[in-house]
Scaffold this motif. Sequence first.
Motif, PDB file in Angstrom:
ATOM      1  N   LEU A 326      27.329  49.142  48.774  1.00 32.06           N
ATOM      2  CA  LEU A 326      26.448  49.391  47.702  1.00 32.06           C
ATOM      3  C   LEU A 326      25.074  48.865  47.950  1.00 32.06           C
ATOM      4  N   ASP A 327      24.054  49.476  47.377  1.00 34.16           N
ATOM      5  CA  ASP A 327      22.672  49.171  47.377  1.00 34.16           C
ATOM      6  C   ASP A 327      22.034  48.639  46.196  1.00 34.16           C
ATOM      7  N   LEU A 328      21.626  47.415  45.941  1.00 35.36           N
ATOM      8  CA  LEU A 328      21.220  47.003  44.592  1.00 35.36           C
ATOM      9  C   LEU A 328      19.836  46.917  44.297  1.00 35.36           C
ATOM     10  N   ALA A 329      19.028  47.400  43.448  1.00 35.79           N
ATOM     11  CA  ALA A 329      17.827  47.040  43.337  1.00 35.79           C
ATOM     12  C   ALA A 329      17.505  45.607  42.612  1.00 35.79           C
ATOM     13  N   PRO A 330      16.310  44.965  42.646  1.00 34.13           N
ATOM     14  CA  PRO A 330      16.106  43.909  42.169  1.00 34.13           C
ATOM     15  C   PRO A 330      16.489  44.003  40.570  1.00 34.13           C
ATOM     16  N   ASP A 331      17.141  42.782  39.952  1.00 34.50           N
ATOM     17  CA  ASP A 331      17.369  42.759  38.602  1.00 34.50           C
ATOM     18  C   ASP A 331      18.019  44.167  38.060  1.00 34.50           C
ATOM     19  N   SER A 332      19.248  44.376  38.501  1.00 37.43           N
ATOM     20  CA  SER A 332      19.865  45.629  38.401  1.00 37.43           C
ATOM     21  C   SER A 332      21.293  45.313  38.212  1.00 37.43           C
ATOM     22  N   VAL A 333      21.845  46.547  37.722  1.00 32.95           N
ATOM     23  CA  VAL A 333      23.744  46.501  37.285  1.00 32.95           C
ATOM     24  C   VAL A 333      24.224  47.610  37.931  1.00 32.95           C
ATOM     25  N   SER A 334      25.071  47.485  38.989  1.00 30.44           N
ATOM     26  CA  SER A 334      25.944  48.620  39.479  1.00 30.44           C
ATOM     27  C   SER A 334      27.355  48.591  39.006  1.00 30.44           C
ATOM     28  N   ALA A 335      27.962  49.789  38.727  1.00 28.07           N
ATOM     29  CA  ALA A 335      29.275  49.987  38.176  1.00 28.07           C
ATOM     30  C   ALA A 335      29.745  51.101  38.948  1.00 28.07           C
ATOM     31  N   PHE A 336      31.087  51.096  39.288  1.00 25.66           N
ATOM     32  CA  PHE A 336      31.751  51.985  40.151  1.00 25.66           C
ATOM     33  C   PHE A 336      33.163  51.812  40.133  1.00 25.66           C
ATOM     34  N   THR A 337      34.104  52.830  40.907  1.00 23.82           N
ATOM     35  CA  THR A 337      35.434  52.630  40.811  1.00 23.82           C
ATOM     36  C   THR A 337      35.970  52.555  42.256  1.00 23.82           C
ATOM     37  N   LEU A 338      36.832  51.631  42.587  1.00 20.44           N
ATOM     38  CA  LEU A 338      37.525  51.896  43.731  1.00 20.44           C
ATOM     39  C   LEU A 338      38.982  52.399  43.474  1.00 20.44           C
ATOM     40  N   ASP A 339      39.129  53.357  44.127  1.00 16.70           N
ATOM     41  CA  ASP A 339      40.674  54.246  43.685  1.00 16.70           C
ATOM     42  C   ASP A 339      41.331  54.211  45.144  1.00 16.70           C
ATOM     43  N   PHE A 340      42.486  53.573  44.948  1.00 19.05           N
ATOM     44  CA  PHE A 340      43.514  53.439  46.045  1.00 19.05           C
ATOM     45  C   PHE A 340      44.857  53.565  45.693  1.00 19.05           C
ATOM     46  N   ALA A 341      45.826  53.745  46.477  1.00 15.72           N
ATOM     47  CA  ALA A 341      47.389  53.765  46.338  1.00 15.72           C
ATOM     48  C   ALA A 341      47.722  52.612  46.911  1.00 15.72           C
ATOM     49  N   THR A 342      48.853  52.426  46.712  1.00 19.13           N
ATOM     50  CA  THR A 342      49.770  51.127  47.103  1.00 19.13           C
ATOM     51  C   THR A 342      51.138  51.742  47.213  1.00 19.13           C
ATOM     52  N   PRO A 343      51.967  51.101  47.972  1.00 17.40           N
ATOM     53  CA  PRO A 343      53.497  51.486  47.903  1.00 17.40           C
ATOM     54  C   PRO A 343      53.755  51.103  46.404  1.00 17.40           C
ATOM     55  N   ALA A 344      54.816  51.618  45.896  1.00 18.79           N
ATOM     56  CA  ALA A 344      55.300  51.732  44.700  1.00 18.79           C
ATOM     57  C   ALA A 344      55.709  50.141  44.105  1.00 18.79           C
ATOM     58  N   LEU A 345      54.844  49.522  43.020  1.00 19.91           N
ATOM     59  CA  LEU A 345      54.756  48.317  42.873  1.00 19.91           C
ATOM     60  C   LEU A 345      55.934  48.137  41.601  1.00 19.91           C
ATOM     61  N   ALA A 346      56.471  47.293  41.194  1.00 18.97           N
ATOM     62  CA  ALA A 346      57.615  47.120  40.573  1.00 18.97           C
ATOM     63  C   ALA A 346      57.006  47.220  38.970  1.00 18.97           C
ATOM     64  N   PRO A 347      57.635  47.624  37.937  1.00 19.42           N
ATOM     65  CA  PRO A 347      56.869  47.939  36.720  1.00 19.42           C
ATOM     66  C   PRO A 347      56.956  46.467  35.992  1.00 19.42           C
ATOM     67  N   TRP A 348      56.061  46.160  34.992  1.00 17.72           N
ATOM     68  CA  TRP A 348      56.221  45.004  34.244  1.00 17.72           C
ATOM     69  C   TRP A 348      56.780  45.389  32.888  1.00 17.72           C
ATOM     70  N   SER A 349      57.699  44.722  32.350  1.00 18.62           N
ATOM     71  CA  SER A 349      58.163  44.671  31.240  1.00 18.62           C
ATOM     72  C   SER A 349      58.793  43.445  30.704  1.00 18.62           C
ATOM     73  N   PRO A 350      59.089  43.073  29.280  1.00 17.25           N
ATOM     74  CA  PRO A 350      59.535  41.937  28.857  1.00 17.25           C
ATOM     75  C   PRO A 350      60.887  41.531  29.603  1.00 17.25           C
ATOM     76  N   ASP A 351      61.708  42.397  29.945  1.00 15.66           N
ATOM     77  CA  ASP A 351      62.903  41.904  30.422  1.00 15.66           C
ATOM     78  C   ASP A 351      62.564  41.507  32.128  1.00 15.66           C
ATOM     79  N   ASP A 352      61.636  42.160  32.815  1.00  9.73           N
ATOM     80  CA  ASP A 352      61.282  41.950  34.169  1.00  9.73           C
ATOM     81  C   ASP A 352      59.633  41.824  34.326  1.00  9.73           C
ATOM     82  N   PRO A 353      58.960  40.698  33.981  1.00  9.35           N
ATOM     83  CA  PRO A 353      57.594  40.937  33.996  1.00  9.35           C
ATOM     84  C   PRO A 353      56.738  40.561  35.260  1.00  9.35           C
TER      85      PRO A 353
END
Length: 678
Positions: A326-353
Motif C-alpha cells: 500500500l501507498d498512502l498519501a498524507p492524512d488519508s484512509v485506505s481500505a482493501f480486502t485480503l482474500d485467502f484460503a486456509t485448510p478447513a477450519l472447525a465450525p463454531w457452534s454453541p456445542d463446540d465454540p
Amino acid sequence: MSAMVKNFRERALTTVGLLALALSCAPVAAATATLPPTVELRQVGELLVPFQSGMPIPTYEPQLRPSIDLSDGWRRRPSEMDHTLSLSARTPEVLAAIERESGGAYRADYDDRSWASSRLPETPVRGFTEAEASFGPSGLWYRRRVSIPPLWKGRRVLLHCLAANYVADVWVNGRYVGYHEGGFTPFSFDITGEVRWGDTNVIALRVDNPAWGAEGKDAVTGEMLPPGPGDWRNATGVLRDIYLEAVPETALVRADIRAQPAAGGTRLRVQVVVRQAGGSAFSGQVDAQVFPALVAEANLTTPSAAGLLGGGAAEPVVKGKPQRSLDLAPDSVSAFTLDFATPALAPWSPDDPALYVLQVTLRDGEGREVDRIASQFGVRTLETAPRGSQVLLNGEAVRLCGVARVEDDPHFGRSETFRDGLRVLLDLRFAKRTGTDLLHLGRFVNHPLTTLLADRIGLLCWEEIPAYKLGEDALVTQRERRHLARQMLIEMIYQDYNRPSVGFWGVCDDPTPGQAAEQFIRDLSDIAHYLDGTRLVALSAPIGPSYPGSADCDVWGISLPDEAADAKTGERMLSQVDALHRARPDKPLMITRFSAPAGDDPAAAQRQARAAENLAAQIASRSYLAGWVWWTLSDYRGARGLRETGLLSRRRREIRPVAAALRQAYERIKRGKRPEPP
C-alpha cells in the motif's frame, strides 16, 4: 454480484447520502432536536467504511498498545442542563451557550476542588443511590487531569468511551473535541492536536440525559432512542470503560472478517482499514496470519485476542502470510480486502465454540513492524431455509433454547467494564447450565465483553438497538430526520462484526404497525444485510391481529406478556402465533419473550416454575418455531420497578425453582426429534 446483493448495495449507498445530508442540518427550533448523527458511511476504494466524527471507527477489541485507563481520579458535579441545547446542532452559537451554562467547567483552569471525587463508570455503590443512578440528576459534568507520557509524542492519542448516556460532549484543555448521542454504543475522538506532551491535561465531559417520554414535563418525545420508557433503568453518565490509547501515525484501524466454508477449506475475506494521520506519505505492506485460539480457564476472561495465542506457542494454520502493498498519501484512509484460503477450519457452534485469532501486521517499506492488531473469530453460517420456517446453523436446522440477560446489577447498576469478566462469565455459565444456547441481550447494545465471552463458551446471541416501542411519529422522525437508528445499527455492527456468537441483528422492538414501520425496518434491514450479510436481521413485537411483520426481516420475534403464563391466556395467544405461521409459512418465527413473575413467597416461585414448564411445553410442541427465550436470567430493575421474572434473584443469591424446570424442559426438547431438513 447477485441481484439481491446489488439491491442492498444501492439502498445502502442511498443511506450514505441521507446520513451525509443529516450532517449538514440547520440550527434547531426550540421544540425539535437537530443534533446530526456522528456516523456516516464513506466509499473508500471498493469498500464502505464507517466514520464517526470524521475518523474511521476503530476496533473496540482491546489491543496490545500503550494505553491509560481513565477510570480513577475524576471530579463529578450533578447539573440541571438545557435539553434543547443538548439536542441542538453544535453551531458556534449553541456551543457558546453550552459553555456559558457550564459556568466555565469546560476550561482547563476551572477550580473543581469542591466537586465530589468519582470513579468511572458510576455505579450505585460509588456515590449514587440507586434512584440517582436510574433517573437523575438529568446531567453530570466530569473533569479529570491526566499526564500523557512524552514517549507518546509522534503517536496519535485516541480517547475511547464505550458508553455514556445520553448526549456526551468532550473538551480537552478547554478546546472542544466533539459529541456523541446514544447511551449504548462506543465513541472515540483523536485528541492529539489538543495534547500537552509531558504535562497535565484536563479532560472535561458534559453528559446530559433528557427524560424519557413518560418521566416528566421536560421529557423529549420521539426525538431520542428509545423515545419513551424502556424496560430498563435510564441511568445517567459514563456507564462503561473510558481510556486513552496511543496508536502510530500510520495505524491499522480495524480488520473485519468474513469466514465461510469453501470446497476443501475455508475462505477468509478480511476488510482492512488503515489510517495515515501524519503529514507525510507512507509506503509499506499489510500481512495477515491465522492461529488457533488456545482458550483455557486461565485466559477465558482476558479481553485481548492476543491473550489467546498461548504466549506465542500457537502455530499459524496457513504457511506464509497473505499480504498487500500500500501507498498512502498524507492524512488519508485506505481500505482493501485480503482474500485467502486456509485448510478447513472447525465450525463454531454453541456445542463446540471453535475459535481462531486473526493477526494483521502493518510494516514499513523496510519490513519493520509499525502496528499490529488481533481479533478472535469463528467460522459459522447462519441462514434461513429456502423453503419453510427454519433457521440453519452451519447448514443444519436448529431449534434454539434461550434466555435473556439484561445488563443490571444491584452493586453496579447498568455499568459494565472489561474488568468485570468474571461477573459476566458467571451469568453466562449459569445460562449454559440451563440448556441455553441462545442469549438475548436485553433490548439494547451490550458491552463488547459479553459477546467476547459468548464466543468463548458457546452462546448464540440476539443483539439489538434500543428502537423500542416507536410510535408512528417517532418512526417517521427517526427515518427521515434524526437517523439515530441507522447510526446505532452501524455502531453495533462494527462493534461486534467479528463475533461468531452474534447471530441476530435486532432492528426494532414493538413498533406501531403500519407503513412507517415497514419503511423503517426495510431501511435498517438493507443496511445490515449489505454491511454484514452473515447474520439474520430480526424484529420483535407482541403477538396480536396487527403484528408488524416485515418481509425485509429474516426472522420475526414474538413477545408474550406475563399474562401468557395463565394456561387459557397462553393457549389463546399461542393460537394467534399459529395463525401468523399459517399466514407466512416461509418466515421463521421465534418466541423472543415468555415469562412469569415470581414474587416473594415460595408458593409464588413454585407457580412461576409450573408456568414456565407449561409454556415451554406448549411452545416446543409447535415444530415450526425456530426458538424461544425465557425472560430473564435474573431479576432486574426496570423503568417501573423491580422485574421479578428471573431464574436468579437480582443479587444472584437465590436460584429459583424455575431454573430447574426450564433446564428439564430444554433437555427434553433437545432429546426430542429435530426439525425436518429443508
